[in-house]
Each structure stands twice: as structure tokens, then as C-alpha cells.
Scaffold this active site. Structure first.
Site, PDB file in Angstrom:
ATOM      1  N   GLY A   4      -2.046 -11.646  -0.991  1.00 11.54           N
ATOM      2  CA  GLY A   4      -3.063 -10.817  -0.348  1.00 11.54           C
ATOM      3  C   GLY A   4      -3.949 -10.107  -1.360  1.00 11.54           C
ATOM      4  N   THR A   5      -3.343  -9.629  -2.439  1.00  9.79           N
ATOM      5  CA  THR A   5      -4.108  -8.888  -3.444  1.00  9.79           C
ATOM      6  C   THR A   5      -5.186  -9.779  -4.062  1.00  9.79           C
ATOM      7  OG1 THR A   5      -2.206  -7.489  -3.911  1.00  9.79           O
ATOM      8  CG2 THR A   5      -3.913  -7.588  -5.615  1.00  9.79           C
ATOM      9  N   ASN A  17      -1.677  -0.948   7.197  1.00  8.62           N
ATOM     10  CA  ASN A  17      -0.308  -1.219   6.761  1.00  8.62           C
ATOM     11  C   ASN A  17       0.598   0.004   6.779  1.00  8.62           C
ATOM     12  OD1 ASN A  17      -2.360  -0.892   4.560  1.00  8.62           O
ATOM     13  ND2 ASN A  17      -0.522  -0.494   3.370  1.00  8.62           N
ATOM     14  N   GLN A  69      -1.441  -7.727   7.599  1.00  8.06           N
ATOM     15  CA  GLN A  69      -0.422  -7.195   8.516  1.00  8.06           C
ATOM     16  C   GLN A  69      -0.503  -7.811   9.905  1.00  8.06           C
ATOM     17  OE1 GLN A  69       2.149  -5.358   7.783  1.00  8.06           O
ATOM     18  NE2 GLN A  69       1.607  -4.777   5.703  1.00  8.06           N
ATOM     19  N   SER A 129      -1.357 -13.121   3.671  1.00  7.85           N
ATOM     20  CA  SER A 129      -0.325 -13.130   2.627  1.00  7.85           C
ATOM     21  C   SER A 129       0.954 -13.767   3.163  1.00  7.85           C
ATOM     22  CB  SER A 129      -0.052 -11.683   2.186  1.00  7.85           C
ATOM     23  OG  SER A 129       1.095 -11.633   1.369  1.00  7.85           O
ATOM     24  N   HIS A 141       4.244 -13.482   2.170  1.00  8.33           N
ATOM     25  CA  HIS A 141       5.548 -12.810   2.242  1.00  8.33           C
ATOM     26  C   HIS A 141       5.674 -11.808   3.375  1.00  8.33           C
ATOM     27  CE1 HIS A 141       4.788  -8.832   0.120  1.00  8.33           C
ATOM     28  NE2 HIS A 141       3.684  -9.483  -0.181  1.00  8.33           N
ATOM     29  N   THR A 187      -3.082 -24.665 -11.711  1.00  8.73           N
ATOM     30  CA  THR A 187      -2.237 -25.658 -11.042  1.00  8.73           C
ATOM     31  C   THR A 187      -1.641 -25.066  -9.770  1.00  8.73           C
ATOM     32  OG1 THR A 187      -1.729 -26.677 -13.147  1.00  8.73           O
ATOM     33  CG2 THR A 187      -0.176 -27.113 -11.359  1.00  8.73           C
ATOM     34  N   CYS A 194       3.386   0.372  -2.006  1.00  4.45           N
ATOM     35  CA  CYS A 194       2.708   0.593  -3.284  1.00  4.45           C
ATOM     36  C   CYS A 194       2.703   2.053  -3.673  1.00  4.45           C
ATOM     37  CB  CYS A 194       1.267   0.123  -3.205  1.00  4.45           C
ATOM     38  SG  CYS A 194       1.140  -1.451  -2.410  1.00  4.45           S
TER      39      CYS A 194
HETATM   40  N1  PLP Z   1      -3.286  -5.921   2.216  1.00  9.30           N
HETATM   41  C1  PLP Z   1      -2.406  -5.304   3.018  1.00  9.30           C
HETATM   42  C2  PLP Z   1      -2.885  -4.690   4.296  1.00  9.30           C
HETATM   43  C3  PLP Z   1      -1.045  -5.237   2.673  1.00  9.30           C
HETATM   44  O1  PLP Z   1      -0.186  -4.611   3.480  1.00  9.30           O
HETATM   45  C4  PLP Z   1      -0.630  -5.829   1.460  1.00  9.30           C
HETATM   46  C5  PLP Z   1       0.774  -5.717   1.008  1.00  9.30           C
HETATM   47  O2  PLP Z   1       1.433  -4.725   1.205  1.00  9.30           O
HETATM   48  C6  PLP Z   1      -1.604  -6.482   0.652  1.00  9.30           C
HETATM   49  C7  PLP Z   1      -2.903  -6.508   1.065  1.00  9.30           C
HETATM   50  C8  PLP Z   1      -1.219  -7.138  -0.637  1.00  9.30           C
HETATM   51  O3  PLP Z   1      -0.637  -8.393  -0.390  1.00  9.30           O
HETATM   52  P1  PLP Z   1       0.283  -9.082  -1.518  1.00  9.30           P
HETATM   53  O4  PLP Z   1       1.545  -8.291  -1.581  1.00  9.30           O
HETATM   54  O5  PLP Z   1       0.496 -10.478  -0.976  1.00  9.30           O
HETATM   55  O6  PLP Z   1      -0.484  -9.093  -2.770  1.00  9.30           O
END
Ligand code: PLP
Length: 381
Positions: A71-72, A151, A179, A199, A201, A237, A325
């Protein structure tokens, strides 16, 4: 000691069926998806099958799906990729004050190098008012980025309404759906989004996997330079087992979304009712209805969220305070602050997020220790 994991918004366990799908791509079909030989072709097949599955779920074209490391990275690519590609049109970006740091800190970086960013406020539930977005758009605006659901509190934004505005004004729209994917139906054409982040996970898929949907004809500047992978947008890759994993996780989620959400709502109601019966002075943060199933962000009066978290952890119960985080730093939640909550309510907030693997027995176990923990903390404060 019994354990119970109620931090599913931070991450989810891998679904065994996802692992079974991934396994061969580690041990037998381990080729580089760019290689021309049959090892490479088998890996390429896994990557493209996953692309097709995800495209179908969100009603996109396969050519609009890009695999990333999570996601990041997808948020970074969506925002920086369009900001740099459209910089000749303008340098103004709009986002909300309650976005995930992956969006907020990307915007802060762009501010440092000369872009202008407007952070629209949220109401007391954490919801963006579409008219605030509309009022903030200028002829210099190139992108609006508003999350589908938050989140920390699970509040859902009306991104379809916001999209109508951005379309009308000829501005690109990105939504972080990390989310919501697997919890709410997502149709990129019905919504009208130009870019969307997913994302792996959070869906019982592997960590370090993600997707960015990019609508056809949206210009993007690559943020990772190298080979011509992912149609020259994202070099490196391919993480073939991971890509296969996020595809399988998405497929399972799409098939089981309705039953999963029903279960999450039932468990959440049960949890909430039991907490209210056994602990006084508990307030829900976020919207009562317009909220993701399984999300409970609550303030427990006369306590401190971090002490509650650590005390419950000693009993084997995992919850969180705000986002994963921000835990570890004792910064108060900026999301709850942006919602206008009092410092007392912010400091006493905890987040319980349920998952499909959770059971009533786990909730009963948590509730057998929860009131005692709160009583002990209250005596000390
Ligand atoms: N965006 C939201 C709303 C999230 O809740 C999160 C993870 O907590 C992320 C982005 C980041 O995703 P990733 O952990 O896959 O980098």
C-alpha cells in the site's frame, strides 16, 4: 496462556489457501517472469493470472493493474507519479487531514519540493465533506487523494460523490482502498476513480505485496527506475509468489466478502455489547453505521490507551491504539485530533479490529480479563 488477536487492521494472518497457491512458485516454478524459457513462462502465467483476477474484481482492464510492494508504494506511486507527470498543468494537490502516513508524508515531501497541498478537514466522525473538496479545487489542482475508509476509526468516505466533482473539474482522483478492499464492493468505473491502492496483507495475503490501479490514459512518471517491468512503470524483478498470493487472496475475499462481513458484524456487535455490559464510561469513536464491519475504536474513560494495550498484551490479548504506525511513538492520534475529540478521549482510545479467524470464544476470553485490567488501571490513575 490463551491468546486472541484483535489487530486485523494492522495485518491479517495468511489464508492457508493463499499459501497453497504460492508454494509452487517458490520451489518449482521459480523462474524470472521476464525469462523466455518455460520456467519464466510459468512464472509469467502466475503473474498475469493474478492481474486478470484483480482486474475482474474491480471492473478494470488488465492493462490498468500494476503490482507493487504494498500500500505504501502504491500511494507513493499514485501521488508522486501523477504530480511529476502533470507538473506542467499545475502543482496543487488536495488530500484529507486523516490519511495514512503513506499519503500524508508523500504530500509533505512534495510540499518540501515546491508543490502546494490542501488538507481538507473531516467531521466529528472522520468523514470528508465532498463540498470541501469542491471548494478547494483551483485551476492549478492536478490530483485529489481521499481514502475510501479510515484505518483508525473505519469511517467510510463517499468517494463516488467526490469523484463526480473531480471528473467535472477535470482533476485526477486517487483513493487509498487498503482498508476497504474485500470489505466493500469496489468498481473503479462506478466510482470513477483514476487511481486506487490495494495492499495484500490486509486481505489474508502476503506482506510486501500491493496493487495500484491506474486508469488508461492517466500519465504517470515511474518512481523506481530500472528494467521494463510492469510496462515500464515499476522496475524490478516481479515478486512472483507474492503476486500470485495477492491474486488468490483477492479472489477468496471477493467470493467470501458477504459471509465474512456478516461474521465481522456479528462478532463486533457481540464484543461491543459485552464491553458495554462490563465496563462503564466507554464511548465509540467514529460513525455508528457508516463504518467498516469489525472496527471498534473506543475511548475508555479514566484510562490511557497505551497502558490498556500493554496490560491486555500481558494477558495474551492483542489490540492497538490508533494506527500500527503510530504505536511505539507516544504521539496522540492525529486522526482523532482532526475529528475534534478532546485530549482525554484521544489519550484513552483503543482500536479493536476483528478478523474472519476470530471467534466468540476469543472474545469471551478477552472479556474475562478486560474489566479487571481497566479496574486496575483506573485505580492507579
Ligand atoms: N493505507 C492504509 C489506509 C493503511 O491502513 C496501510 C497500512 O496500515 C497502508 C496504506 C500501508 O500499506 P502497506 O502496509 O501495505 O505498505
Amino acid at each position: 496462556m490463551k491468546t486472541a488477536y484483535f489487530d486485523n487492521a494492522a495485518t491479517t494472518p495468511l489464508d492457508k489457501r493463499v499459501f497453497d497457491e504460492m508454494r509452487d512458485y517458490f520451489f518449482t516454478d521459480y523462474g524470472n517472469a521476464s525469462s523466455l524459457h518455460s520456467f519464466g513462462q510459468k512464472a509469467r502465467f502466475g503473474v498475469e493470472k493474478s492481474r486478470e483476477v484483480i482486474a475482474n474484481i474491480i471492473n478494470a482492464k488488465e492493462s490498468e493493474i500494476y503490482f507493487t510492494s504494498g500500500g505504501t508504494e502504491s500511494d507513493n506511486l499514485a501521488i508522486k507519479g501523477t504530480a511529476f507527470a502533470y507538473n506542467n498543468k499545475g502543482s496543487h494537490i488536495i488530500t484529507s487531514s486523516v490519511e495514512h502516513p503513506a499519503v500524508l508524508n508523500t504530500c509533505k515531501f512534495l510540499e518540501d519540493i515546491g508543490f502546494n497541498v490542501t488538507y481538507v478537514p473531516v467531521d466529528g466522525y472522520g468523514m470528508v465533506n465532498p463540498s470541501d473538496v469542491e471548494k478547494s479545487i483551483t485551476e492549478k489542482t492536478i490530483l485529489v487523494s481521499i481514502m475510501h475508509a479510515n484505518n483508525e476509526v473505519g469511517t467510510i468516505n463517499d468517494i463516488e460523490e467526490i469523484c463526480k466533482i473531480t471528473r467535472d473539474k477535470g482533476v485526477l482522483f486517487h483513493s487509498d482502498a487498503v482498508q476497504t478492499f474485500g470489505k466493500l464492493p469496489i468498481d473503479v468505473n462506478k466510482f470513477g476513480v483514476d487511481l486506487l491502492t490495494i495492499s495484500g496483507h490486509k486481505l489474508y495475503g502476503p506482506k510486501g505485496t500491493g496493487v495500484l490501479y491506474v486508469r488508461k490514459n492517466v500519465k504517470m512518471q515511474s518512481q523506481i527506475h530500472g528494467g521494463s517491468h510492469e510496462r515500464e512503470l515499476r522496475a524490478g524483478t516481479e515478486n512472483v509468489p507474492g503476486i500470485v498470493g495477492i491474486g488468490k487472496a483477492a479472489e477468496i475475499k471477493a467470493e467470501e466478502m458477504e459471509s465474512d462481513c456478516k461474521l465481522l458484524s456479528e462478532l463486533e456487535n457481540y464484543f461491543r455489547q459485552k464491553i458495554n455490559e462490563s465496563i462503564d464510561n466507554v464511548t465509540l469513536n467514529g460513525h455508528n453505521e457508516n463504518r467498516l464491519p469489525g472496527f471498534l475504536n473506543m475511548s475508555i474513560g479514566k484510562t490511557e490507551g497505551e497502558i490498556v494495550l500493554l496490560s491486555l498484551d500481558l494477558e495474551g490479548v492483542a489490540i492497538s491504539t490508533g494506527s500500527a504506525c503510530s504505536s511505539g511513538s507516544s504521539e496522540p492520534s492525529t486522526v482523532l485530533d482532526a475529528m475534534g475529540l478532546s485530549p482525554e478521549r484521544i489519550v484513552s482510545s483503543i482500536r479493536i479490529t476483528l478478523g474472519k479467524q476470530n471467534t466468540r470464544e476469543e472474545i469471551d476470553y478477552a472479556l474475562s480479563v478486560f474489566p479487571k485490567v481497566i479496574e486496575r488501571i483506573r485505580k492507579l490513575m
